[in-house]
Design a protein around this motif. Sequence first.
Motif, short mmCIF file in Angstrom:
data_model
loop_
_atom_site.label_atom_id
_atom_site.label_comp_id
_atom_site.label_asym_id
_atom_site.label_seq_id
_atom_site.Cartn_x
_atom_site.Cartn_y
_atom_site.Cartn_z
N HIS A 113 0.84 -1.42 0.12
CA HIS A 113 0.07 -0.20 0.11
C HIS A 113 0.90 1.40 -0.04
N LEU A 114 2.21 1.21 0.32
CA LEU A 114 2.89 2.33 0.30
C LEU A 114 3.68 2.23 -1.33
N ASP A 115 3.89 1.18 -1.69
CA ASP A 115 4.47 1.30 -2.90
C ASP A 115 3.31 1.87 -4.17
N GLY A 116 2.18 1.18 -3.84
CA GLY A 116 1.10 1.46 -4.58
C GLY A 116 1.31 0.31 -5.67
#
Lengths: 338, 338
Positions: free
Chosen positions: A331-334
């Motif tokens: 969810h941070l790298d997307g």
Amino acid sequence: MSRDRGPAPPAGEDRLIAWLRRRLPGGLIGDDAAVLPRQAWAVTTDAQIAGVHLPADLDPAWAARRLLAVNLSDLAAMGAVPAYAFLALAAPADYDHRRFLDALHRAAARHGIELAGGDLARQPHLTAVLTLLGRRSRGGRWLRRGGARPGDGLWLGGTVGEAALGLELLGRGARLAGRTIHLPPGLRLSDRLARAARRAVRRQLAPSPQLALGRWLAGETRRGGAIDLSDGLARDLYRLCRESDAGAVVRSERLPLARDAVELAARLDREPYEMALFGGEDYVLLFSLPADVVPPAAFGCRRIGEIQGGRRVELIEDGARRRLPDRGWDHLDGEQNG
Amino acid sequence: MSRDRGPAPPAGEDRLIAWLRRRLPGGLIGDDAAVLPRQAWAVTTDAQIAGVHLPADLDPAWAARRLLAVNLSDLAAMGAVPAYAFLALAAPADYDHRRFLDALHRAAARHGIELAGGDLARQPHLTAVLTLLGRRSRGGRWLRRGGARPGDGLWLGGTVGEAALGLELLGRGARLAGRTIHLPPGLRLSDRLARAARRAVRRQLAPSPQLALGRWLAGETRRGGAIDLSDGLARDLYRLCRESDAGAVVRSERLPLARDAVELAARLDREPYEMALFGGEDYVLLFSLPADVVPPAAFGCRRIGEIQGGRRVELIEDGARRRLPDRGWDHLDGEQNG
């Protein structure tokens, strides 16, 4: 407050959470929901963001129901009975708040959930955050990620990879109009594959949290770990194994795929087992049970492997055993990473 | 689900919430936090959005502390003792998550709060949502917006209008660098007014929730209503009065302004009493007490008027009595309205 920020910040969601957990004494972080002391409530919070989790122009009613569904899936993974919802809704000035709230209220009521509070704000795109409180089922236990033991059977509550196929189709131009899903113009499919494609898009846009299965696991089994699949089978299996201090082995030929998914994936030039292992957002439960326990057939669960000692997470494919990559949605790298 | 969406959607946050409340049977919405049945927990959720509630480039540590503070202010208004926090953090890929989480954890720990869960996602700007659970103080009551009665004294827990002055200064280019506040270049102020201006910016960026006052009200008083001032004295007083089915009268000359605020407002071509009445984000408590009850002097409260029968909310200024406009910050309009 100290200005010393120490070494470089960790990248990736799991590493950031691991860093945070080392700083937190209470140890509440690490499951799909936090169980508050004295065991009264499980609490979970999840966001849905237009352009990230949702098509930018998705019907507000569908956005509201998806927001509820992904949060309910966390409670399902705890075996909790949903009770109260709190909404923070940030949306453009011309957003149809009323349509969103109406759909959220109706969907929540169907699950016996009361919408108990919230916060409204304006921003250029939709970011909706729901916090859900769930009760422990009467006479039941909380399901936990850390409950798997070597020798347990490893089970899936439903098919995997279908939501990723739906996401692929949305990326190629599939659209929702009213309740109808329009497939990408130019994509020529047989009627049968077109139906499979619409099911995949619907699976992506309108996931079904496995609350009944979670309740059964919490009420009728004594032992075993559970997690819901939001970030892909591989990544979430690693999480289950880390919390249980165990390893696992997955048999590729046992993976349950959606009807016609292999053929549809081929038409989209995608590898169906890649999507099953590393595609996110299927929102089915991944759980372990003692070897002699089998869920009722009505739930449609499939045993896909076993929990094993050590920390290795492996895949058996065509008779060969290899390490399963810890890869999936971050969810941070997307994007998918590993 | 019915596709009938009825008449045009309501505009404005209060109207939307009124519309939603009519649909919800449980009646949990309407206070600063929802009190769950059996009275065990007060729950509140609030967002902070870069460019809306926060300067777009605000230090992540300051953003985290403000997020906690505005949520704590809601619990202060309920007289609750904060216990657990759940975070949903959506931020750009290069956001300093670690700095944000570290500051949030430290500030939460100072209040005895455990950070118990969360959700991380990527989006182009910061949207942070915190859900806080608070306990009822031992032997105390919950404070409620609906507890004011005609004849009560109407009190403020601190000065009003200062945060709006701070916002004005930020709009003119005031900036935070490290822990130092730099005033807008070109704004020439005496040292005394420059100090007042920096206090105003700090008040806007780093509000102080009145938890001790809330605890005193909950523990030591038997009756009276309370709300925290997020959207301005006028707007929040109307909310207090609506929930209490009462009116109020405010004496303009009793309004507590920050030191040097009148002079500073004049230098900024702003009307200080306008800002005191209609400027938001002061995060002090507005509360009523039976006429013979006076809070301990240490809290620095000021009696600004009375609760009265009927539903009229009035202002007495220079001996003249007029209706106070129901005007202030609206989170859907994103600006002062009325």
